[in-house]
Design an enzyme around this catalytic site. Structure first.
Site, short mmCIF file in Angstrom:
data_model
loop_
_atom_site.label_atom_id
_atom_site.label_comp_id
_atom_site.label_asym_id
_atom_site.label_seq_id
_atom_site.Cartn_x
_atom_site.Cartn_y
_atom_site.Cartn_z
N PHE A 140 -3.99 2.01 -5.23
CA PHE A 140 -4.60 0.69 -5.29
C PHE A 140 -6.12 0.89 -5.30
O PHE A 140 -6.65 1.66 -4.49
CB PHE A 140 -4.16 -0.12 -4.07
CG PHE A 140 -4.50 -1.57 -4.17
CD1 PHE A 140 -3.68 -2.45 -4.84
CD2 PHE A 140 -5.65 -2.06 -3.57
CE1 PHE A 140 -4.00 -3.81 -4.94
CE2 PHE A 140 -5.97 -3.41 -3.65
CZ PHE A 140 -5.15 -4.28 -4.35
N ASP A 213 -1.69 4.49 3.79
CA ASP A 213 -1.79 3.07 3.47
C ASP A 213 -0.36 2.52 3.41
O ASP A 213 0.44 2.94 2.58
CB ASP A 213 -2.51 2.90 2.13
CG ASP A 213 -2.75 1.44 1.79
OD1 ASP A 213 -1.88 0.60 2.11
OD2 ASP A 213 -3.79 1.13 1.18
N TYR A 238 -0.20 -9.79 5.01
CA TYR A 238 0.09 -11.00 4.21
C TYR A 238 1.10 -10.73 3.11
O TYR A 238 1.44 -11.63 2.35
CB TYR A 238 -1.19 -11.60 3.62
CG TYR A 238 -2.07 -10.62 2.86
CD1 TYR A 238 -1.74 -10.23 1.56
CD2 TYR A 238 -3.21 -10.10 3.43
CE1 TYR A 238 -2.53 -9.34 0.86
CE2 TYR A 238 -4.03 -9.21 2.74
CZ TYR A 238 -3.68 -8.83 1.46
OH TYR A 238 -4.46 -7.95 0.78
N ARG A 383 6.21 -6.51 -12.53
CA ARG A 383 6.49 -6.06 -11.16
C ARG A 383 7.28 -7.13 -10.41
O ARG A 383 6.88 -8.29 -10.36
CB ARG A 383 5.17 -5.76 -10.46
CG ARG A 383 5.34 -4.94 -9.20
CD ARG A 383 3.99 -4.60 -8.60
NE ARG A 383 3.34 -5.79 -8.04
CZ ARG A 383 2.46 -5.75 -7.05
NH1 ARG A 383 2.10 -4.60 -6.52
NH2 ARG A 383 1.92 -6.87 -6.61
C1 LIG Z 1 -2.83 -5.17 -1.16
C2 LIG Z 1 -3.40 -3.81 -0.93
C3 LIG Z 1 -4.66 -3.66 -0.36
C4 LIG Z 1 -5.50 -4.89 -0.10
O1 LIG Z 1 -6.56 -4.67 0.73
P1 LIG Z 1 -7.37 -5.96 1.28
O2 LIG Z 1 -8.48 -5.38 2.03
O3 LIG Z 1 -6.40 -6.76 2.08
O4 LIG Z 1 -7.80 -6.77 0.11
C5 LIG Z 1 -5.10 -2.38 -0.10
N1 LIG Z 1 -4.35 -1.29 -0.40
C6 LIG Z 1 -3.13 -1.42 -0.97
C7 LIG Z 1 -2.31 -0.21 -1.29
C8 LIG Z 1 -2.63 -2.68 -1.26
O5 LIG Z 1 -1.45 -2.81 -1.85
#
Ligand SMILES: *Cc1c(COP(=O)(O)O)cnc(C)c1O
Length: 425
Positions: A140, A213, A238, A383
């Site tokens: 991500f 993560d 969330y 997805r």
């Molecule tokens: C959704 C997601 C994020 C989002 O990070 P935010 O700080 O909440 O915007 C980060 N890493 C991964 C792998 C995600 O899927």
């Protein structure tokens, strides 16, 4: 749409009959009672709970109580009387139960991105003299961006291949100059699940710390942070946890690092004695040193409400149902001939299915118009997230049917589904 009144006999379904008889699987589903505890719009089949989870039915009332009573009447007294002050640690310990962490190692605070900054910086400081970091090119994007933000020199950043990697290719990137390995437990794009214990062990063998993560694994499957000897972890609340849009993230640090870890966002909530108002920073003992500032209470209580639900969930049953849903979807959509990015082996799969189509954007728009909400990931990925608490096998069947009809009818070719410039999310 789901129905609670199936007449099929639950235990007569063979694996083969399963696909043609989702009603039987639903009747035997131990988690089926959770569906009624969510509020979902009529006519919507929601396969995007891996991006933004659905609304637990009791959450509006919990947020209203925060606003009307705790804020409106309790005012500043609510920091103690309503337990606001303890929420970052208290909710952290409830999430800890979902990620295999003993109490006292998890806090709820900030966003995943901010927490990544904190743990990446802390991990680097725990490994002085080791400039290198290993991450994934396909991760991500915020994860990669944060490796820049914590100051890893581009020449010291080694990236695993976007199209897949093995323990062997990972071992090739780890060396005695490597401080940190940053990985997603489940890949957000492909849904591939990594072997946390084996990967962490490999990182440790090279003297590196493992940062995980968990955005696409918490609430999707059982996670075993302590057993895997993970060093740090972060994750969103969330998505599968249904904490509400923008609900605060969590951060895990293994107890063995608490005395020595230093994170750079040294705000007063992480101070050893925040109400002494000392001029200098002294980190709190324990996980508290990873806190920074005042928590966002409005969204903290949305997460609190969601965790009331999660406290009741059997994660073994959750995993079994998740794999049942994704396997069924893969089976029902296989005849469509769309290449799958998601591993066929259940043990290597998270709780989503990603299928490729050259016009994935238009196909997804056509599905959404029919009420089947999944999402599109550039350049060509459809997805579909499968959230076991509020989806049924009948939903999976209906979603697969909708996809087949969209493809067979060619409706996605209609002008209104074409991607306009900038509309690609
Ligand atoms: C959704 C997601 C994020 C989002 O990070 P935010 O700080 O909440 O915007 C980060 N890493 C991964 C792998 C995600 O899927």
């Amino acid at each position: 749409m789901p129905s609670d009144t199936h007449s099929a006999t639950p235990h007569s379904a063979t694996p083969h009959a399963a696909a043609s008889n989702p009603a039987a699987l639903d009747a035997a589903d131990p988690l089926r009672g959770f569906r009624s505890r969510f509020t979902l719009p009529e006519g919507v089949l929601y396969l995007d709970g891996n991006s933004l989870g659905a609304l637990p039915a009791h959450t509006p009332e919990r947020i209203a109580r925060l606003v009307r009573q705790e804020w409106g009447e309790g005012l500043i007294r609510s920091w103690n009387d309503a337990g606001w002050y303890d929420l970052p640690r208290g909710l952290g310990d409830r999430i800890a139960a979902l990620v295999g962490a003993a109490p006292g190692q998890t806090v709820v605070c900030d966003s995943t991105s901010v927490n990544l900054f904190k743990v990446l910086a802390a991990a680097r400081r725990l490994r002085p003299g080791r400039p290198a970091l290993v991450a994934e090119l396909g991760s991500f994007p915020t994860d990669l961006y944060l490796t820049e933000g914590v100051g890893v020199d581009p020449r010291d950043r080694r990236l695993l291949d976007r199209d897949g990697w093995s323990l062997d290719s990972l071992a090739d990137l780890l060396a005695d100059d490597t401080a940190v390995l940053l990985l997603s437990h489940v890949d957000y794009r492909t849904g591939e699940l990594r072997d946390m214990a084996a990967v962490t062990e490999l990182a440790h063998r090279h003297g590196a710390l493992a940062v995980w993560d968990l955005c696409h694994s918490v609430g999707a499957l059982p996670v075993e942070l302590d057993a895997a000897e993970a060093d740090f972890a972060v994750g969103c609340t969330y998505k599968y946890l249904n904490g509400g849009p923008g609900s605060p993230a969590f951060l895990y640090a293994a107890a063995r690092h608490h005395d020595t870890a230093e994170q750079p966002l040294t705000g007063w909530f992480g101070h050893a004695d925040p109400f002494a108002f000392e001029p200098g920073y002294r980190p709190a003992a324990g996980i508290g040193r990873f806190l920074t500032g005042t928590p966002p209470l409005l969204s903290m209580v949305g997460l609190q409400a969601a965790l009331d639900l999660w406290d009741e969930v059997d994660l073994t049953a959750l995993r079994a149902k998740s794999l049942g849903l994704t396997s069924l979807f893969l089976e029902l959509t296989a005849p469509l001939g769309l290449p799958s990015l998601t591993p066929a082996e259940p043990s290597r799969r998270g709780s989503q299915v990603s299928l490729r189509h050259p016009h994935a954007y238009a196909v997804m728009q056509a599905l959404i118009e029919r009420g089947v909400i999944g999402d599109f990931r550039a350049p060509d990925v459809l997805r579909f997230g499968f959230t076991p608490l509020y989806l049924s096998h009948a939903d999976v069947h209906d979603a697969a049917t909708a996809l087949r009809e969209v493809l067979e009818s060619g409706v996605w070719r209609e002008e209104r589904f074409a991607a306009s410039a900038g509309a690609v999310t």
